[in-house]
Design a protein around this motif. Structure first.
Motif, PDB file in Angstrom:
ATOM      1  N   THR A  36     -81.802 -25.715  18.198  1.00 40.56           N
ATOM      2  CA  THR A  36     -82.656 -26.858  18.529  1.00 40.56           C
ATOM      3  C   THR A  36     -83.983 -26.736  17.783  1.00 40.56           C
ATOM      4  OG1 THR A  36     -81.659 -27.131  20.710  1.00 40.56           O
ATOM      5  CG2 THR A  36     -83.868 -28.040  20.426  1.00 40.56           C
TER       6      THR A  36
ATOM      7  N   THR B 134     -83.521 -31.071  25.232  1.00 44.45           N
ATOM      8  CA  THR B 134     -82.799 -32.100  25.983  1.00 44.45           C
ATOM      9  C   THR B 134     -82.252 -31.508  27.272  1.00 44.45           C
ATOM     10  OG1 THR B 134     -81.009 -33.727  25.929  1.00 44.45           O
ATOM     11  CG2 THR B 134     -80.586 -31.643  24.836  1.00 44.45           C
TER      12      THR B 134
ATOM     13  N   ASN C  75     -79.794 -33.534  28.669  1.00 44.45           N
ATOM     14  CA  ASN C  75     -78.546 -34.293  28.714  1.00 44.45           C
ATOM     15  C   ASN C  75     -77.345 -33.385  28.463  1.00 44.45           C
ATOM     16  OD1 ASN C  75     -79.716 -37.454  27.274  1.00 44.45           O
ATOM     17  ND2 ASN C  75     -80.099 -36.514  29.247  1.00 44.45           N
ATOM     18  N   ASP C  76     -76.165 -33.905  28.737  1.00 43.96           N
ATOM     19  CA  ASP C  76     -74.937 -33.164  28.464  1.00 43.96           C
ATOM     20  C   ASP C  76     -74.609 -33.233  26.979  1.00 43.96           C
ATOM     21  OD1 ASP C  76     -74.535 -32.431  31.080  1.00 43.96           O
ATOM     22  OD2 ASP C  76     -73.227 -34.133  31.555  1.00 43.96           O
ATOM     23  N   ILE C  77     -74.253 -32.081  26.410  1.00 48.96           N
ATOM     24  CA  ILE C  77     -73.862 -32.017  25.008  1.00 48.96           C
ATOM     25  C   ILE C  77     -72.406 -31.548  24.934  1.00 48.96           C
ATOM     26  CG2 ILE C  77     -74.310 -30.996  22.744  1.00 48.96           C
ATOM     27  CD1 ILE C  77     -76.563 -32.767  23.717  1.00 48.96           C
TER      28      ILE C  77
ATOM     29  N   LYS D 154     -73.692 -36.679  22.940  1.00 55.22           N
ATOM     30  CA  LYS D 154     -74.731 -36.486  23.961  1.00 55.22           C
ATOM     31  C   LYS D 154     -74.603 -37.589  24.997  1.00 55.22           C
ATOM     32  CE  LYS D 154     -79.184 -37.180  23.077  1.00 55.22           C
ATOM     33  NZ  LYS D 154     -79.697 -38.053  24.150  1.00 55.22           N
TER      34      LYS D 154
ATOM     35  N   LYS E 142     -76.160 -39.060  28.704  1.00 55.52           N
ATOM     36  CA  LYS E 142     -77.303 -38.956  29.609  1.00 55.52           C
ATOM     37  C   LYS E 142     -76.845 -38.598  31.023  1.00 55.52           C
ATOM     38  CE  LYS E 142     -77.586 -43.859  30.899  1.00 55.52           C
ATOM     39  NZ  LYS E 142     -78.430 -45.055  30.898  1.00 55.52           N
TER      40      LYS E 142
ATOM     41  N   ASN F  68     -81.868 -41.066  29.504  1.00 55.68           N
ATOM     42  CA  ASN F  68     -81.563 -40.639  28.134  1.00 55.68           C
ATOM     43  C   ASN F  68     -82.803 -40.050  27.483  1.00 55.68           C
ATOM     44  OD1 ASN F  68     -79.490 -40.782  25.855  1.00 55.68           O
ATOM     45  ND2 ASN F  68     -81.295 -41.690  24.909  1.00 55.68           N
TER      46      ASN F  68
ATOM     47  N   TRP G 209     -82.825 -35.479  21.441  1.00 53.09           N
ATOM     48  CA  TRP G 209     -82.585 -34.067  21.135  1.00 53.09           C
ATOM     49  C   TRP G 209     -82.608 -33.887  19.629  1.00 53.09           C
ATOM     50  CZ3 TRP G 209     -77.268 -31.684  20.205  1.00 53.09           C
ATOM     51  CH2 TRP G 209     -77.367 -30.289  20.025  1.00 53.09           C
TER      52      TRP G 209
ATOM     53  N   CYS H 122     -81.426 -31.634  16.824  1.00 50.33           N
ATOM     54  CA  CYS H 122     -80.500 -30.557  16.472  1.00 50.33           C
ATOM     55  C   CYS H 122     -80.767 -30.130  15.036  1.00 50.33           C
ATOM     56  CB  CYS H 122     -79.057 -31.024  16.631  1.00 50.33           C
ATOM     57  SG  CYS H 122     -77.832 -29.782  16.131  1.00 50.33           S
TER      58      CYS H 122
END
Length: 684
Positions: free
Chosen positions: A10, A18, A20-22, A72, A74, A78, A81, A83
């Protein structure tokens, strides 16, 4: 079971993290892994600057890894992120890098590709399966929705379709720590320079009064106070001429073989200034006469945004003589260009009284300042670089080697230009506060400059030849030219190395659809307001042509911008040397000017303060500036390109040492094109 160890990196920017789910999927030549939710039990999961290791277990070897898919989703809201990259260690111990370097926001799926060791042409055509072509197509279609062309003003180069910085795509916005607010920067500069008390719009009484707002700041590179040197020498003819070579606008001077029709200078006027015993005609033929012609300002409306202060513009001719001592001296100045010679075409000479000659030179430098700001600086570095940047994002996939090559050189360019359109050059913007070409003049000058802009004029060696200033023996001590040629050749060598890694022949260039679309978008969209004979190529047919094209893009964004931007405070801080506006009309006769008239012509206290704050703010390097050849984001993973980059940095180091060695022998060093002081991109 077989284990693939994935490291997710990151970025370190503010808000890069983030919650959020990755999800991640590995794609190989044989099969894919399951769509895997990356483990949230890891401490500081996807925090700024973190590298998160994740093991992905599969029942069978995936084959050669070709893609990583990121998704990604939310949770409650949201977020964004950043990367940096994904690296994957395979069960056999090989490590495969997948560069990303982008913000991931609302996309449902981001596909990262590694093309290590493969010529891009074959990936693009022969070896690419339909899925890869579809991923590239989707990526570019998505970008083209974000990076839309817009004509900000009629006749300008096209720009990004965004009314404010917040409307820009995330990947090109300033990082939070590097936001630019021109209003705040100028006001801060005025306060830091102690100019607040001078903002009232009243005239100065004498030239010496400008010392009241003059700030002596030592140059951190050369150790010399350049602006103080300017203050001490500004009114000397040799120094006036020197600035055409190595000042902040070293692109106007050109060899003069024939006098312009509207220039009323004669042999009798200048014979006292010629020291070789030759006539003016003979000096012209010998190549010793140069000219600065500001025809572009003819007919331009002066700034009328302040009803209480009338402002004026002129379109001078300035004839310059390279004497036997290799000094460039002004020998004749004409401030108007009537159709026929007469009272309005008075030619001012060094033999005139001191006030006539001083004011004539001030008018030339004021005109030079206007051309520098709008043509040399704004149009030919900022706006041109934005065109290339937008076309790059629209037409080149992230995996394309030319995208990887250019992306460090378009960093923050669209953002700085958008900020300028918001606050600086817009109607009633900050540019209007101190500049004679404010208001409608901005538009008129850019429109006129666009009519003569050509592709070849952006190629440094071609530009030198076109102005007749390429020969060192004819015109020595032209450090802008000499240093520029060294940097151009270093950039060209690097670009050539990269191009030949990916393109085995001219045919591979011709068949690269993305490269052809890139050139077409620049020609037919970005530069559509150029004349038909502007020579911007609509296709690139050979490797040599591609190398020149990319060299031009990189050189314009880095070296050329550095040469005409970072010396602004040095050369413009002493206001009599480069008045930003004039408040009296140019004199039409001799013997009618005194010091009172000169002071009433020069910028008043308020405009002087705004001018000084502006050139100070615009001359500052940014925090954590990235200089030419410094590429911390590793977009290229191929060893051959990594080696080419090392060679590039070595050559730049050699150029830096040559310039440093020369400067040690100079009373006034020239360092604006020293590679260690050239930022990668137009970002201020």
């Amino acid at each position: 079971m077989f284990t693939y160890t994935v490291s997710v990196s990151t970025g370190k920017q503010e808000f890069a993290e983030t919650i959020n789910d990755i999800y991640l999927t590995l794609v190989g030549t044989e099969r894919c892994s399951d769509r895997t939710l990356l483990d949230k039990s890891v401490v500081d999961h996807f925090a700024r600057g973190s590298v998160v290791p994740v093991d992905i277990n599969v029942k069978e070897i995936l084959g050669d890894l070709v893609l990583v898919k990121l998704e990604k989703e939310k949770i409650l809201f949201n977020d964004h992120w950043y990367c940096r990259c994904i690296s994957v260690t395979t069960p056999s111990g090989d490590c495969v890098e997948f560069p990303c370097y982008r913000w991931i926001d609302f996309e449902k799926e981001v596909v990262l590709r590694d093309d290590k060791g493969e010529p891009y042409f074959y990936l693009l055509t022969i070896q690419s399966d339909d899925n890869m072509k579809e991923y590239r197509r989707m990526e570019l279609e998505s970008r083209q929705l974000l990076f839309r062309w817009k004509e900000w003003r009629p006749g300008f180069p096209m720009s990004i379709d965004a009314n404010s910085s917040t409307e820009l795509p995330l990947d090109i916005q300033f990082e939070a720590a590097k936001s630019v607010d021109f209003s705040l920067n100028y006001i801060t500069a005025i306060r830091n320079l102690g100019l607040n008390k001078f903002l009232k719009l009243s005239s100065w009484k004498d030239i010496a009064d400008f010392e009241k707002i003059f700030v002596k700041i030592k140059n951190t590179v050369s150790g010399l106070n350049v602006s103080e040197y300017v203050m001490q020498n500004w009114n000397k003819d040799y120094f006036f001429g020197y600035q055409f070579l190595n000042g902040c606008n070293p692109v106007v001077i050109r060899k003069c073989m024939n006098l312009p029709d509207k220039f009323a200078v004669t042999q009798e006027m200048v014979e006292g200034s010629l020291d070789r015993g030759l006539t003016l005609h003979e000096e012209l033929k010998a190549g010793n006469i140069y000219i600065a012609d500001y025809a572009i300002l003819a007919g331009v409306q002066a700034n009328a945004t302040d009803p209480d202060t009338k402002q004026y513009l002129a379109a001078p001719f300035c004839l310059l003589y390279n004497n036997s001592q290799n000094e460039i001296l002004p020998i004749a100045i004409q401030l108007s260009r009537q159709t026929t010679a007469g009272v309005g075409n008075t030619v001012f000479l060094p033999s005139d009284n001191q006030y006539d000659w001083m004011l004539a030179k001030m008018w030339v430098k004021s005109s030079d300042f206007s051309v520098h700001q709008l043509v040399t600086h704004l149009l030919r570095t900022h706006l041109i670089s934005e065109v290339f940047a937008i076309a790059m994002y629209r037409q080149l996939a992230a995996v394309h080697p030319v995208f990887k090559l250019l992306i460090p050189h378009v960093r923050f360019t669209i953002a700085i230009n958008t900020a300028a359109r918001e606050k600086l050059i817009c109607k009633s913007g900050l540019f209007d506060k101190a500049n004679g070409t404010g208001g409608i003049g901005i538009v008129e000058v850019i429109q006129k400059a666009m009519k003569t802009l050509t592709y070849k004029s952006l190629c440094f060696p071609e530009a030198m030849k076109a102005r007749g200033v390429d020969n060192k023996e004819d015109l020595p001590n032209y450090y802008y030219r000499d240093d520029g040629m060294m940097v151009w050749e270093a950039v060209k060598s690097f670009v050539s190395d990269v191009v030949r890694i990916y393109y085995g022949s001219d045919e591979t260039v011709q068949k690269d659809e993305e490269i052809q679309a890139f050139a077409q978008d620049v020609c037919f969209s970005g530069m559509k307001n150029c004349p038909k004979d502007c020579e911007f190529p609509n296709s690139l047919k050979t490797r040599e042509q591609l190398v020149e094209y990319l060299t031009l893009v990189i050189f314009t964004a880095s070296a050329q911008h550095a040469a005409v931007n970072f010396g602004q405070y040095d050369w413009f801080a002493w206001i009599p040397n480069s008045p930003s506006t004039m408040r009296k009309p140019p004199p039409t006769q001799k013997g009618q000017v005194d010091m009172k008239y000169i002071m009433e012509s020069l910028p008043d206290r308020g405009r002087s303060s705004w001018h000084l704050g502006a050139v100070w703010a615009l001359s500052q390097y940014q925090d954590e500036e990235l200089f030419l050849g410094v590429y911390p984001d590793k977009h290229f993973t191929e060893q051959s390109v990594i080696e080419a980059t090392k060679t590039f940095r070595k050559k730049l180091g050699e150029v830096t040492n040559i310039i440093k060695s020369r400067n040690e022998k100079l009373k006034l060093p020239y360092w604006y094109l020293s590679p260690d002081r050239i930022p990668n991109s137009v970002a201020i």
